[in-house]
Design an enzyme around this catalytic site. Structure first.
Site, PDB file in Angstrom:
ATOM      1  N   PRO A 256      29.240  78.196  87.439  1.00 11.04           N
ATOM      2  CA  PRO A 256      29.948  79.443  87.731  1.00 11.04           C
ATOM      3  C   PRO A 256      30.727  79.846  86.479  1.00 11.04           C
ATOM      4  CG  PRO A 256      30.779  77.607  89.106  1.00 11.04           C
ATOM      5  CD  PRO A 256      29.781  77.036  88.159  1.00 11.04           C
ATOM      6  N   LEU A 257      30.669  81.099  86.102  1.00 14.39           N
ATOM      7  CA  LEU A 257      31.297  81.550  84.854  1.00 14.39           C
ATOM      8  C   LEU A 257      31.993  82.889  85.070  1.00 14.39           C
ATOM      9  CD1 LEU A 257      28.246  80.690  82.592  1.00 14.39           C
ATOM     10  CD2 LEU A 257      30.525  79.701  82.299  1.00 14.39           C
ATOM     11  N   CYS A 343      39.529  74.638  88.163  1.00 17.42           N
ATOM     12  CA  CYS A 343      40.054  75.715  87.314  1.00 17.42           C
ATOM     13  C   CYS A 343      41.419  75.317  86.740  1.00 17.42           C
ATOM     14  CB  CYS A 343      40.159  76.996  88.122  1.00 17.42           C
ATOM     15  SG  CYS A 343      40.681  78.354  87.076  1.00 17.42           S
ATOM     16  N   HIS A 414      33.182  67.860  86.223  1.00 17.73           N
ATOM     17  CA  HIS A 414      33.352  68.241  84.817  1.00 17.73           C
ATOM     18  C   HIS A 414      34.148  67.106  84.164  1.00 17.73           C
ATOM     19  CE1 HIS A 414      35.309  71.291  81.777  1.00 17.73           C
ATOM     20  NE2 HIS A 414      34.522  70.420  81.200  1.00 17.73           N
ATOM     21  N   GLY A 463      29.625  69.149  81.324  1.00 17.15           N
ATOM     22  CA  GLY A 463      30.464  69.082  80.145  1.00 17.15           C
ATOM     23  C   GLY A 463      29.681  68.883  78.870  1.00 17.15           C
TER      24      GLY A 463
HETATM   25  C1  LIG Z   1      33.921  81.769  80.018  1.00 19.34           C
HETATM   26  C2  LIG Z   1      34.008  80.663  81.030  1.00 19.34           C
HETATM   27  C3  LIG Z   1      34.205  80.979  82.367  1.00 19.34           C
HETATM   28  C4  LIG Z   1      34.281  79.959  83.331  1.00 19.34           C
HETATM   29  N1  LIG Z   1      34.445  80.279  84.646  1.00 19.34           N
HETATM   30  C5  LIG Z   1      34.413  79.309  85.595  1.00 19.34           C
HETATM   31  C6  LIG Z   1      34.474  79.625  86.980  1.00 19.34           C
HETATM   32  O1  LIG Z   1      34.585  80.782  87.395  1.00 19.34           O
HETATM   33  N2  LIG Z   1      34.401  78.588  87.870  1.00 19.34           N
HETATM   34  C7  LIG Z   1      34.280  77.289  87.458  1.00 19.34           C
HETATM   35  O2  LIG Z   1      34.206  76.389  88.298  1.00 19.34           O
HETATM   36  N3  LIG Z   1      34.227  76.973  86.164  1.00 19.34           N
HETATM   37  C8  LIG Z   1      34.288  77.943  85.226  1.00 19.34           C
HETATM   38  N4  LIG Z   1      34.196  77.608  83.904  1.00 19.34           N
HETATM   39  C9  LIG Z   1      34.033  76.193  83.527  1.00 19.34           C
HETATM   40  C10 LIG Z   1      32.557  75.847  83.426  1.00 19.34           C
HETATM   41  O3  LIG Z   1      31.917  76.051  84.654  1.00 19.34           O
HETATM   42  C11 LIG Z   1      32.332  74.400  82.997  1.00 19.34           C
HETATM   43  O4  LIG Z   1      32.891  73.542  83.950  1.00 19.34           O
HETATM   44  C12 LIG Z   1      32.935  74.094  81.641  1.00 19.34           C
HETATM   45  O5  LIG Z   1      32.750  75.160  80.741  1.00 19.34           O
HETATM   46  C13 LIG Z   1      32.335  72.842  81.031  1.00 19.34           C
HETATM   47  O6  LIG Z   1      30.965  72.992  80.856  1.00 19.34           O
HETATM   48  P1  LIG Z   1      30.304  73.253  79.407  1.00 19.34           P
HETATM   49  O7  LIG Z   1      30.837  72.172  78.499  1.00 19.34           O
HETATM   50  O8  LIG Z   1      28.825  73.159  79.665  1.00 19.34           O
HETATM   51  O9  LIG Z   1      30.763  74.584  78.936  1.00 19.34           O
HETATM   52  C14 LIG Z   1      34.152  78.607  82.928  1.00 19.34           C
HETATM   53  C15 LIG Z   1      33.948  78.300  81.582  1.00 19.34           C
HETATM   54  C16 LIG Z   1      33.880  79.301  80.629  1.00 19.34           C
HETATM   55  C17 LIG Z   1      33.655  78.942  79.182  1.00 19.34           C
END
Ligand SMILES: Cc1cc2nc3c(=O)[nH]c(=O)nc-3n(C[C@H](O)[C@H](O)[C@H](O)COP(=O)(O)O)c2cc1C
Length: 618
Positions: A256-257, A343, A414, A463
């Site tokens: 989710p982003l 979050c 995460h 992560g």
């Molecule tokens: C721009 C952005 C928005 C994010 N929004 C959410 C979100 O809405 N919900 C959530 O559970 N995690 C959110 N995250 C965290 C990511 O889902 C993820 O847990 C975290 O970035 C680690 O993964 P990665 O190392 O692959 O980036 C967000 C991360 C980024 C960078």
């Protein structure tokens, strides 16, 4: 999920890539080949902590700012306003059935199409991308490519013969204005959650929660303090075996982003091999209050189902129950309901939401139980972090309780604490340890004959996954079913193609540009091809490019694997387009949008997250 066999692997395209050559550059700096280094440029500067929290501000006066959430409202998102605003009843001149409820004389919007057309900026060159995709254009005369599907002599729009005109074509989980109004007036019956809330209220010492309620919350909820009735709860427990089945084993999952994980991006990711996508995080309270911007978040493209999860955040079991029941009753295409317990941002943390739930396990479990009971057939899943403080990981014990006391279908971890910044690596050893706990639990369940039909609880690590090697290393751990990918899928949208092929793909600049073009087309289909739609598409395309520009083509790297946390020194590409796509200057990002969306108007402004000043077109 397809298995990868040796014969399916493609031959390595880049023999020249040296592996494991000792980096000559300092730690944390991406090893760019000498010939692509640019002397005297500016070193890139990313702030993922800031990016994650962009839509949800921090600071003391949260309540006012909070009202501004929804579709990226924090930053100044001035839209170019049209000189004449046209009434929606005349936007499609072919449709004579639409009537303005106020009548042309009293309506505050114009009904004069000719005057509107005369004041409209010149068309964007080329064919309307929406018309080309679906055979008609729902933006009607407001379309910025109108000339490509309008006959000025007849004043009628062109439509492909036999085309089926449907509102929100290809999109699902739209709820009607009437339903939202019912929610706003608290008129939508919620019998299942009412029953569950009564039960949960009875097991909780309500007072401490009541004391922390805002006026608004008290108005929404009057808890009935029934006596504890654990037996009835046990009977009414919704076990995962009774719900829709998930299968996350080896699934290719996009996180989710918030902001960037919008519908067009997820649709793009689906077309590039993702199996599972999630909505941006939606807050439970505005959902149950029928907020328009919040209900925009569970919408999905039809290609996302099955495999589409809606993520919610809340600290209150009554909100969780009602939001779950609302989603279960009002949407048709949701494969899982995910609770955000990761979050990190202050605004949520201070209200006990997101990662604050890690410190309050009883509350988290209560919420999960409530969601499970109220979400009917939709399975419930949870996303957590290791803990709040760096030196105090709690996830291992928490996961034991979640497994034993709730009915979640999957857990994502995460591998960072709340305190930990993105600059420090995720802890995959810890993720593996927790995975072993889930594996043991699943094995025990299998041995238990009564529970033989219960599906396993899936465990997903998250992560820093940026390469196929990271992905396959993670899933080779018996306790880890899959990997959730966030920044890796933003910076390198073809990451799942690499996972499938088990090799690095040195995508050419034109291939990468084609992904952005595809995104732009999906964005116009979603937001419309009128002034508003084009502006929205441009803004979110800029947000997307704020990640894609960070990709350093593998062909210009001195050693592999590339790492998410490495910053490149100033570099140039193998051709002009590659240099442009790697530019960290947001004026260049706007230039890229102009290739698909026409010239940015005077009113368009874009503020990258880590910059305080805005860029406005001169
Ligand atoms: C721009 C952005 C928005 C994010 N929004 C959410 C979100 O809405 N919900 C959530 O559970 N995690 C959110 N995250 C965290 C990511 O889902 C993820 O847990 C975290 O970035 C680690 O993964 P990665 O190392 O692959 O980036 C967000 C991360 C980024 C960078």
């Amino acid at each position: 999920m397809s298995e990868i066999t040796e014969d399916k692997k493609r031959s390595v395209e880049h023999d020249s890539l040296e592996r494991n050559v000792k980096p000559r550059l300092e730690k944390g700096v991406a090893p760019i080949k000498q010939e692509y280094l640019v002397i005297g440029g500016v070193q890139a500067d990313y702030n993922d902590d800031e990016a994650e929290s962009s839509k949800h501000t921090s600071g003391e006066k949260e309540s006012k700012k909070e009202k501004k959430r929804g579709q990226n409202k924090k930053r100044d998102l001035r839209q170019a306003h049209e000189e004449i605003k046209l009434c929606s009843s005349v936007v499609d001149p072919n449709d004579k059935t639409k009537e303005c409820p106020y009548g042309a004389d009293k309506c505050r919007f114009s009904h004069d199409i000719q005057a509107y057309l005369a004041s409209k900026p010149a068309d964007i060159e080329g064919t309307c991308p929406v018309y080309a995709a679906i055979g008609y254009c729902p933006s009607g005369v407001k379309c910025r490519w109108l000339g490509s599907h309008y006959n000025p002599e007849t004043g009628l729009l062109l439509e492909e013969e036999g085309v089926e005109k449907k509102e929100h074509k290809g999109e699902v989980n739209w709820i009607s204005a009437t339903t939202k109004s019912q929610l706003q007036k608290k008129k939508l019956p919620m019998p299942v959650s009412d029953e569950m809330i009564r039960f949960l209220d009875s097991v909780v010492i309500v007072n401490d929660e009541k004391n922390s309620m805002t006026k608004e919350e008290r108005e929404n909820h009057e808890p009935d303090q029934n006596k504890l009735n654990a037996a009835s709860y046990t009977e009414s427990r919704f076990r995962t075996g009774e719900k829709k089945r998930l299968n996350l084993r080896n699934a290719k999952i996009v996180s989710p982003l918030t902001t960037v994980g919008n519908l067009p991006y997820r649709r793009l990711m689906r077309s590039l091999g993702a199996d599972v996508t999630y909505s941006e995080m939606a807050l439970a309270l505005p959902l149950i209050q029928g907020s328009n911007s919040e209900w925009a978040l569970p919408r999905a493209h039809e290609s996302e189902y099955p495999g589409f999860g809606v993520q919610i955040a809340t600290a209150k079991h009554w909100q969780a129950c009602k939001a779950a029941e609302a989603i279960q009753t009002l949407t048709s295409h949701v494969s899982e309901l995910n609770l955000n317990c990761g979050c990190p941002i202050d605004m949520l943390y201070r209200k006990g939401e997101g990662s604050a739930l890690l410190e309050n396990p009883s509350r988290m479990l209560r919420i999960l139980k409530g969601m499970s009971y109220s979400s009917g057939e939709i399975p419930v899943t949870v996303k957590i972090r290791m803990g709040v403080k760096d030196d105090k990981p709690v996830a291992e014990n928490l996961v034991r309780r979640v497994l034993n006391e709730t009915d979640v279908a999957a857990i994502t971890l995460h591998g960072r604490s709340r305190q930990q910044r993105y600059t420090r690596a995720a802890d995959w050893d810890y993720i593996s340890r927790v995975g072993a706990v889930v594996k043991d639990y699943n094995e025990q369940q299998e041995e238990d004959k009564d529970k033989v039909d219960t599906p396993p609880v899936y465990f997903v690590g998250n992560g820093d996954c940026f390469t196929h090697e990271d992905w396959h290393r993670a899933v080779s751990d018996e306790g880890i079913d899959s990997v959730m990918v966030a920044r890796g899928a933003l910076i390198k949208p073809w990451i799942f193609e690499e996972v499938e092929a088990q090799q690095y793909l040195d995508k050419s600049a034109s291939e990468r540009l084609a992904y952005l073009e595809k995104y732009a087309k999906f964005a116009l289909e979603h937001w419309g091809s009128d002034e508003y739609g084009v502006n929205s598409a441009r803004r979110y395309l800029c947000e997307f490019i704020s990640f894609t520009h960070r990709y350093i083509p593998v062909g210009i790297l001195e050693r592999l694997p590339p790492k998410l946390n490495e910053r490149p020194p100033p570099w140039k590409g193998r051709n002009e387009l590659e240099t442009l796509l790697g530019s960290s200057d947001y004026k260049d990002w706007i230039k890229i949008t102009e290739m698909f969306l026409g010239k940015a108007g005077d009113g368009f402004s874009f503020i990258p997250k880590h910059k305080s000043n805005s860029y406005e077109k001169q």
